[in-house]
Enzyme design. Sequence first.
Site, mmCIF file in Angstrom:
data_model
loop_
_atom_site.group_PDB
_atom_site.id
_atom_site.type_symbol
_atom_site.label_atom_id
_atom_site.label_comp_id
_atom_site.label_asym_id
_atom_site.label_seq_id
_atom_site.Cartn_x
_atom_site.Cartn_y
_atom_site.Cartn_z
ATOM 1 N N GLU A 197 10.261 16.885 5.815
ATOM 2 C CA GLU A 197 9.846 15.528 6.034
ATOM 3 C C GLU A 197 8.165 15.739 5.828
ATOM 4 O O GLU A 197 7.467 15.195 6.905
ATOM 5 C CB GLU A 197 10.004 15.469 7.516
ATOM 6 C CG GLU A 197 11.635 15.604 7.699
ATOM 7 C CD GLU A 197 12.397 14.451 6.892
ATOM 8 O OE1 GLU A 197 11.687 13.441 6.497
ATOM 9 O OE2 GLU A 197 13.442 14.463 6.930
ATOM 10 N N SER A 205 17.896 9.962 9.857
ATOM 11 C CA SER A 205 19.107 10.501 9.338
ATOM 12 C C SER A 205 19.776 11.679 10.119
ATOM 13 O O SER A 205 20.719 12.073 9.994
ATOM 14 C CB SER A 205 18.764 10.881 7.635
ATOM 15 O OG SER A 205 17.662 12.195 8.100
ATOM 16 N N PHE A 228 15.301 16.001 18.734
ATOM 17 C CA PHE A 228 15.567 14.802 18.941
ATOM 18 C C PHE A 228 15.988 14.163 17.512
ATOM 19 O O PHE A 228 14.607 13.949 16.795
ATOM 20 C CB PHE A 228 14.764 14.082 19.733
ATOM 21 C CG PHE A 228 15.122 12.455 19.963
ATOM 22 C CD1 PHE A 228 16.192 12.138 20.879
ATOM 23 C CD2 PHE A 228 14.522 11.748 19.384
ATOM 24 C CE1 PHE A 228 16.597 10.842 21.150
ATOM 25 C CE2 PHE A 228 14.824 10.220 19.428
ATOM 26 C CZ PHE A 228 16.085 9.840 20.390
ATOM 27 N N GLY A 229 16.985 13.637 17.178
ATOM 28 C CA GLY A 229 17.148 12.824 15.900
ATOM 29 C C GLY A 229 17.297 11.437 16.321
ATOM 30 O O GLY A 229 18.076 11.087 17.045
ATOM 31 N N TYR A 230 16.482 10.662 15.496
ATOM 32 C CA TYR A 230 16.670 9.154 15.703
ATOM 33 C C TYR A 230 16.822 8.608 14.305
ATOM 34 O O TYR A 230 16.890 7.122 14.351
ATOM 35 C CB TYR A 230 15.519 8.603 16.263
ATOM 36 C CG TYR A 230 14.039 8.720 15.492
ATOM 37 C CD1 TYR A 230 13.631 9.968 15.686
ATOM 38 C CD2 TYR A 230 13.636 7.888 14.620
ATOM 39 C CE1 TYR A 230 12.254 10.339 14.978
ATOM 40 C CE2 TYR A 230 12.392 8.126 13.898
ATOM 41 C CZ TYR A 230 11.767 9.211 14.173
ATOM 42 O OH TYR A 230 10.685 9.612 13.367
HETATM 43 C C1 BEZ Z 1 15.351 12.064 12.350
HETATM 44 O O1 BEZ Z 1 16.217 11.847 12.337
HETATM 45 O O2 BEZ Z 1 14.984 12.103 13.626
HETATM 46 C C2 BEZ Z 1 13.964 12.282 11.665
HETATM 47 C C3 BEZ Z 1 13.443 11.187 11.315
HETATM 48 C C4 BEZ Z 1 12.320 11.058 10.552
HETATM 49 C C5 BEZ Z 1 11.773 12.382 9.988
HETATM 50 C C6 BEZ Z 1 12.874 13.515 10.296
HETATM 51 C C7 BEZ Z 1 13.607 13.583 11.149
#
Ligand code: BEZ
Length: 182
Positions: free
Chosen positions: A85, A10, A6-8
């Site tokens: 990350e 970037s 799941f991306g929330y």
């Molecule tokens: C994301 O886009 O879901 C995401 C947010 C923070 C760290 C890694 C990915």
Amino acid sequence: MHRWLFGYGSLIWRPDFAYLEQRPARLHGWSRRFWQGSHDHRGVPEQPGRVVTLMETVGSYCDGMAYLVDARTAETTFSDLDHREKNGYERHELELSFIEEPTSVVGLVYVARQDNHAFLGAAPLDEMADQIAACAGPSGRNSDYVFELAAALRRLDFDDPHVFELETAVRRRTTQIGGSSL
Ligand code: BEZ
């Protein structure tokens, strides 16, 4: 086994890994907040920027994009993301609901918890906007991160007042009269 991610943040507008399919998805019980410090992507150690994390929030939800990652590439994909990350995020397994169909799955989500060393937490909107407008790091300006996230949410027809209010406040600080950007 194929895995959902799941991306929330970037990952919504720049999923730089291979995937089999993508579906708009919702995470119930969580909200997206610009409460995580970034000294490696959108800021520097002397002047950390702000990026998103997820906070557990009863009755709220966070909309994003779910990606199905092939079992054969999953290990490399997740270890690359773990490395990228490493500044406070950890992989969690959470239940995702697909927005366009009544199905849910367990997916991986990167969450920076309150006890990580780079967590900044809540601040008044103007303070966050000042900080974001002033910061940049190896991945670019912190303001562009906010603008790209807001644009991606708009394209997907997702609402998120926290992001849109911050976008407006940051834009006010980065746009000069006459329209040119600082
Ligand atoms: C994301 O886009 O879901 C995401 C947010 C923070 C760290 C890694 C990915």
